[in-house]
Design a protein around this motif. Structure first.
Motif, PDB file in Angstrom:
ATOM      1  N   LEU A 127      -9.388   5.467  11.331  1.00 31.60           N
ATOM      2  CA  LEU A 127     -10.745   5.685  10.847  1.00 31.60           C
ATOM      3  C   LEU A 127     -11.631   4.526  11.297  1.00 31.60           C
ATOM      4  O   LEU A 127     -11.196   3.372  11.346  1.00 31.60           O
ATOM      5  CB  LEU A 127     -10.772   5.782   9.313  1.00 31.60           C
ATOM      6  CG  LEU A 127     -10.156   7.032   8.696  1.00 31.60           C
ATOM      7  CD1 LEU A 127     -10.116   6.895   7.177  1.00 31.60           C
ATOM      8  CD2 LEU A 127     -10.933   8.271   9.110  1.00 31.60           C
ATOM      9  N   GLU A 128     -12.869   4.829  11.594  1.00 29.28           N
ATOM     10  CA  GLU A 128     -13.789   3.806  12.078  1.00 29.28           C
ATOM     11  C   GLU A 128     -13.955   2.653  11.088  1.00 29.28           C
ATOM     12  O   GLU A 128     -14.158   1.507  11.482  1.00 29.28           O
ATOM     13  CB  GLU A 128     -15.151   4.434  12.398  1.00 29.28           C
ATOM     14  CG  GLU A 128     -16.038   3.464  13.126  1.00 29.28           C
ATOM     15  CD  GLU A 128     -16.995   4.152  14.065  1.00 29.28           C
ATOM     16  OE1 GLU A 128     -18.096   3.622  14.204  1.00 29.28           O
ATOM     17  OE2 GLU A 128     -16.646   5.193  14.637  1.00 29.28           O
TER      18      GLU A 128
ATOM     19  N   GLN B 287      -8.139  -5.249  13.704  1.00 31.24           N
ATOM     20  CA  GLN B 287      -6.854  -5.963  13.610  1.00 31.24           C
ATOM     21  C   GLN B 287      -5.902  -5.235  12.669  1.00 31.24           C
ATOM     22  O   GLN B 287      -4.711  -5.115  12.953  1.00 31.24           O
ATOM     23  CB  GLN B 287      -7.063  -7.407  13.123  1.00 31.24           C
ATOM     24  CG  GLN B 287      -5.776  -8.210  13.095  1.00 31.24           C
ATOM     25  CD  GLN B 287      -5.112  -8.328  14.462  1.00 31.24           C
ATOM     26  OE1 GLN B 287      -5.733  -8.778  15.421  1.00 31.24           O
ATOM     27  NE2 GLN B 287      -3.851  -7.920  14.569  1.00 31.24           N
ATOM     28  N   THR B 288      -6.440  -4.709  11.570  1.00 36.65           N
ATOM     29  CA  THR B 288      -5.618  -3.929  10.646  1.00 36.65           C
ATOM     30  C   THR B 288      -5.086  -2.694  11.353  1.00 36.65           C
ATOM     31  O   THR B 288      -3.901  -2.367  11.258  1.00 36.65           O
ATOM     32  CB  THR B 288      -6.430  -3.522   9.400  1.00 36.65           C
ATOM     33  OG1 THR B 288      -6.955  -4.697   8.780  1.00 36.65           O
ATOM     34  CG2 THR B 288      -5.596  -2.736   8.416  1.00 36.65           C
ATOM     35  N   ARG B 289      -5.951  -2.005  12.081  1.00 36.38           N
ATOM     36  CA  ARG B 289      -5.547  -0.818  12.839  1.00 36.38           C
ATOM     37  C   ARG B 289      -4.405  -1.152  13.785  1.00 36.38           C
ATOM     38  O   ARG B 289      -3.374  -0.472  13.814  1.00 36.38           O
ATOM     39  CB  ARG B 289      -6.734  -0.266  13.625  1.00 36.38           C
ATOM     40  CG  ARG B 289      -6.401   0.950  14.477  1.00 36.38           C
ATOM     41  CD  ARG B 289      -7.602   1.469  15.284  1.00 36.38           C
ATOM     42  NE  ARG B 289      -8.716   1.762  14.394  1.00 36.38           N
ATOM     43  CZ  ARG B 289      -9.907   1.137  14.431  1.00 36.38           C
ATOM     44  NH1 ARG B 289     -10.138   0.199  15.344  1.00 36.38           N
ATOM     45  NH2 ARG B 289     -10.849   1.452  13.579  1.00 36.38           N
TER      46      ARG B 289
ATOM     47  N   LEU C  62      -0.278  10.567   8.637  1.00 41.82           N
ATOM     48  CA  LEU C  62      -1.343  10.228   7.695  1.00 41.82           C
ATOM     49  C   LEU C  62      -1.710   8.755   7.806  1.00 41.82           C
ATOM     50  O   LEU C  62      -2.889   8.405   7.914  1.00 41.82           O
ATOM     51  CB  LEU C  62      -0.933  10.560   6.258  1.00 41.82           C
ATOM     52  CG  LEU C  62      -1.921  10.072   5.184  1.00 41.82           C
ATOM     53  CD1 LEU C  62      -3.266  10.780   5.323  1.00 41.82           C
ATOM     54  CD2 LEU C  62      -1.341  10.240   3.803  1.00 41.82           C
ATOM     55  N   VAL C  63      -0.707   7.882   7.784  1.00 42.46           N
ATOM     56  CA  VAL C  63      -0.968   6.441   7.867  1.00 42.46           C
ATOM     57  C   VAL C  63      -1.698   6.115   9.171  1.00 42.46           C
ATOM     58  O   VAL C  63      -2.688   5.372   9.171  1.00 42.46           O
ATOM     59  CB  VAL C  63       0.348   5.642   7.735  1.00 42.46           C
ATOM     60  CG1 VAL C  63       0.135   4.175   8.094  1.00 42.46           C
ATOM     61  CG2 VAL C  63       0.910   5.771   6.316  1.00 42.46           C
ATOM     62  N   GLU C  64      -1.250   6.689  10.271  1.00 40.59           N
ATOM     63  CA  GLU C  64      -1.895   6.408  11.560  1.00 40.59           C
ATOM     64  C   GLU C  64      -3.326   6.928  11.591  1.00 40.59           C
ATOM     65  O   GLU C  64      -4.228   6.271  12.121  1.00 40.59           O
ATOM     66  CB  GLU C  64      -1.070   6.997  12.700  1.00 40.59           C
ATOM     67  CG  GLU C  64       0.223   6.231  12.925  1.00 40.59           C
ATOM     68  CD  GLU C  64       1.069   6.773  14.052  1.00 40.59           C
ATOM     69  OE1 GLU C  64       0.866   7.931  14.485  1.00 40.59           O
ATOM     70  OE2 GLU C  64       1.979   6.033  14.503  1.00 40.59           O
TER      71      GLU C  64
END
Length: 179
Positions: free
Chosen positions: A82-83, A88-90, A75-77
Motif C-alpha cells: 500500500l502506498e 523501508q517497512t515495505r 495479504l501481508v505483501e
C-alpha cells in the motif's frame, strides 16, 4: 513392501516396533519442519496488525479467517505494498515473506505426500500425491528418497525458517508493530 492401490507402502507400525532409528529420525525431522513453519507463519499476525493498523485480536481473526499460508502471505505483501506503507517497512516485510515462501515448496511436499519405507524402516521415500497431466497420459505417485542429502536439505530449510522467524520478530520491533 505391501501394495495399497498403485503404491508400495509398508506398515509404519512394523518399523516403529523394530525401533528403527533412521525412520524415527526422519519423522522427528519432518515434525520439526512442520512446527518451525507453523510457528513462523503465526508471526504474520504481528505483521498484519502493524500494516493494517489494527489490534492483535483483530489481526488474529483476520489471520485465522484466511485458511492457507499463501493467502496469509498474500495479504501481508499486499498490505506492505500500500502506498501508505513506508518504503523501508515495505522492503523489510517483502524480504521476510519472500524468505518464508522460498521454503514453502519443501514444506508442502512433505505435508502432501505419503511415505514408503522397507520393512526395516531404513529406506524411506515419499510418494507425491499429485496428478500431472502429460499429453495423453496421467502421472502420479512420484517417488523421492529421503536420503542423507535430502535430510541435509530439510535441516537447512528448518534453519532458514528459524532465521526468518527471528527476522520477523526484529522487523516487528524495529517498526513498532504490536508484539
Amino acid at each position: 513392501m505391501r501394495f495399497i492401490g498403485p503404491f508400495k507402502v509398508s506398515a509404519s507400525t512394523l518399523a516403529m516396533k523394530e525401533g528403527n532409528q533412521r525412520f524415527r529420525d526422519v519423522l522427528t525431522l519432518l515434525g520439526q519442519l512442520n512446527y518451525t513453519w507453523t510457528n513462523t507463519e503465526s508471526l504474520l499476525i504481528h505483521l498484519i496488525a502493524g500494516l493494517a493498523r489494527v489490534d492483535m485480536e483483530t489481526a488474529t481473526v483476520i489471520f485465522l479467517t484466511l485458511n492457507t499460508s499463501r493467502a496469509r502471505v498474500d495479504l501481508v505483501e499486499r498490505l506492505a505494498k500500500l502506498e501508505r506503507t513506508d518504503p523501508q517497512t515495505r522492503q523489510d516485510v517483502l524480504s521476510v515473506t519472500r524468505s518464508m515462501m522460498s521454503e514453502a515448496r519443501l514444506r508442502n511436499k512433505y505435508n502432501h505426500c505419503i511415505y514408503s519405507f522397507d520393512d526395516t524402516g531404513e529406506n524411506v521415500s515419499t510418494l507425491l500425491m499429485r496428478i500431472s497431466d502429460s499429453g495423453d497420459r496421467l502421472k502420479y505417485g512420484k517417488v523421492d528418497a529421503i536420503d542423507d542429502a535430502e535430510i541435509a536439505n530439510i535441516t537447512s530449510s528448518i534453519n532458514r525458517l528459524i532465521a526468518t522467524n527471528r527476522d520477523i520478530w526484529a522487523l516487528a520491533k524495529k517498526h513498532g508493530f504490536p508484539v
